[in-house]
Design a protein around this motif. Sequence first.
Motif, short mmCIF file in Angstrom:
data_model
loop_
_atom_site.label_atom_id
_atom_site.label_comp_id
_atom_site.label_asym_id
_atom_site.label_seq_id
_atom_site.Cartn_x
_atom_site.Cartn_y
_atom_site.Cartn_z
N LEU A 156 0.85 -1.18 0.00
CA LEU A 156 0.00 0.00 0.00
C LEU A 156 0.89 1.24 0.00
N THR A 157 0.48 2.28 -0.73
CA THR A 157 1.29 3.48 -0.87
C THR A 157 0.46 4.72 -0.56
N TRP A 158 1.06 5.63 0.20
CA TRP A 158 0.45 6.93 0.49
C TRP A 158 1.35 8.03 -0.05
N GLU A 159 0.75 9.06 -0.64
CA GLU A 159 1.45 10.26 -1.04
C GLU A 159 0.61 11.44 -0.58
N TRP A 160 1.20 12.31 0.24
CA TRP A 160 0.45 13.43 0.79
C TRP A 160 1.40 14.55 1.15
N ASP A 161 0.86 15.75 1.37
CA ASP A 161 1.64 16.91 1.75
C ASP A 161 1.60 17.05 3.27
N ARG A 173 5.98 10.49 0.96
CA ARG A 173 5.55 9.18 0.46
C ARG A 173 5.76 8.15 1.56
N GLN A 174 4.82 7.24 1.67
CA GLN A 174 4.92 6.16 2.65
C GLN A 174 4.48 4.86 1.99
N VAL A 175 5.27 3.83 2.14
CA VAL A 175 5.00 2.52 1.54
C VAL A 175 4.98 1.47 2.63
N GLU A 176 3.95 0.65 2.63
CA GLU A 176 3.86 -0.43 3.60
C GLU A 176 3.70 -1.76 2.89
N VAL A 177 4.42 -2.74 3.39
CA VAL A 177 4.34 -4.10 2.84
C VAL A 177 3.84 -5.02 3.95
N VAL A 191 8.24 2.02 5.06
CA VAL A 191 9.28 2.98 4.71
C VAL A 191 8.59 4.28 4.37
N GLY A 192 9.01 5.39 5.00
CA GLY A 192 8.38 6.67 4.74
C GLY A 192 9.38 7.80 4.76
N GLY A 193 9.06 8.89 4.05
CA GLY A 193 9.93 10.05 4.04
C GLY A 193 9.56 11.00 2.93
N PRO A 194 10.34 12.05 2.75
CA PRO A 194 10.08 13.01 1.67
C PRO A 194 10.13 12.32 0.31
N GLU A 195 9.28 12.76 -0.62
CA GLU A 195 9.23 12.14 -1.95
C GLU A 195 10.55 12.28 -2.69
N ASP A 196 11.27 13.37 -2.47
CA ASP A 196 12.52 13.54 -3.21
C ASP A 196 13.63 12.64 -2.67
N VAL A 197 13.40 12.03 -1.51
CA VAL A 197 14.33 11.04 -0.96
C VAL A 197 13.81 9.63 -1.24
N LEU A 198 12.55 9.41 -0.89
CA LEU A 198 11.94 8.10 -1.12
C LEU A 198 11.27 8.13 -2.50
N THR A 199 12.10 8.10 -3.53
CA THR A 199 11.60 8.17 -4.90
C THR A 199 10.98 6.83 -5.32
N VAL A 203 11.79 3.01 -3.98
CA VAL A 203 10.74 2.08 -3.55
C VAL A 203 10.86 0.75 -4.31
N ASP A 204 11.05 0.84 -5.63
CA ASP A 204 11.17 -0.39 -6.43
C ASP A 204 12.36 -1.22 -5.98
N ASP A 205 13.49 -0.57 -5.73
CA ASP A 205 14.68 -1.30 -5.29
C ASP A 205 14.48 -1.91 -3.90
N PHE A 206 13.78 -1.18 -3.03
CA PHE A 206 13.47 -1.72 -1.70
C PHE A 206 12.60 -2.96 -1.82
N LEU A 207 11.54 -2.90 -2.63
CA LEU A 207 10.65 -4.05 -2.78
C LEU A 207 11.39 -5.24 -3.37
N ALA A 208 12.31 -4.98 -4.31
CA ALA A 208 13.07 -6.06 -4.93
C ALA A 208 14.03 -6.73 -3.95
N SER A 209 14.38 -6.03 -2.88
CA SER A 209 15.33 -6.58 -1.91
C SER A 209 14.68 -7.50 -0.88
#
Length: 219
Positions: A156-161, A173-177, A191-199, A203-209
């Motif tokens: 699940l993914t969240w994107e908010w200000d 951005r926040q991603v939960e598995v 995993v959560g943080g600013p969008e310019d850090v958690l691009t 996210v794709d590389d994290f999920l692949a790991s």
Amino acid sequence: MRGARLARPAGLAAVVLVALVTASCTVSGGTSGEAAPSPEDAVTQDTPQDDAGAQGSGEVPDSWTAHEVEGLAFALPDYMQSTADLIPGTVETLRASAAEGEVPAAAGVFVETGDVGPLELRADLIRQVRVDQLGAEPVGEPRVVDVAGAAGAVVLTWEWDYDYPGGPTVASRQVEVVIAVEGEQQYGMLVGGPEDVLTEEVVDDFLASLQVTAAGGQA
């Protein structure tokens, strides 16, 4: 579509991880005497498949650090390191270093045991808690991804200000598995943080790991 802006009395890392703890405690309350549904029944055909994007296979990108927590292996960028300052309810907390006033990226791992219910139910409970905590709906539908060694996994993914107290509004951005395993021990990770850090690439590389090791799922 990005969620509505909101102000919180604490930093982003604290918000996302406190929310994780709340969700973990909610999901873990199984009913005594009732058998938990098997992981094979966890995801129905109504849950969209992840047709594109990373599939967890235990790959570790260059300049990332491999971690393993109670049978769940994953990798994060080198700037995110384990910290002894654990958020209550998590078995591992990782944070990025950040200058004072900046919002650091953060990650948390939680482990569930007992009659926690099927994967689909666990993911829906996480969604409900997160909507209340963040004030925003997730982006799109939950995605089913393959995680090596797991019986099933939903993202699940969240994107908010986020209106950081005393600072700027941060696009976040926040991603939960949520992971189901053949065994008594089940996993979740955030995993959560600013969008310019958690691009999206991060996210794709994290999920692949992601990978459940041979020790995973054992109580």
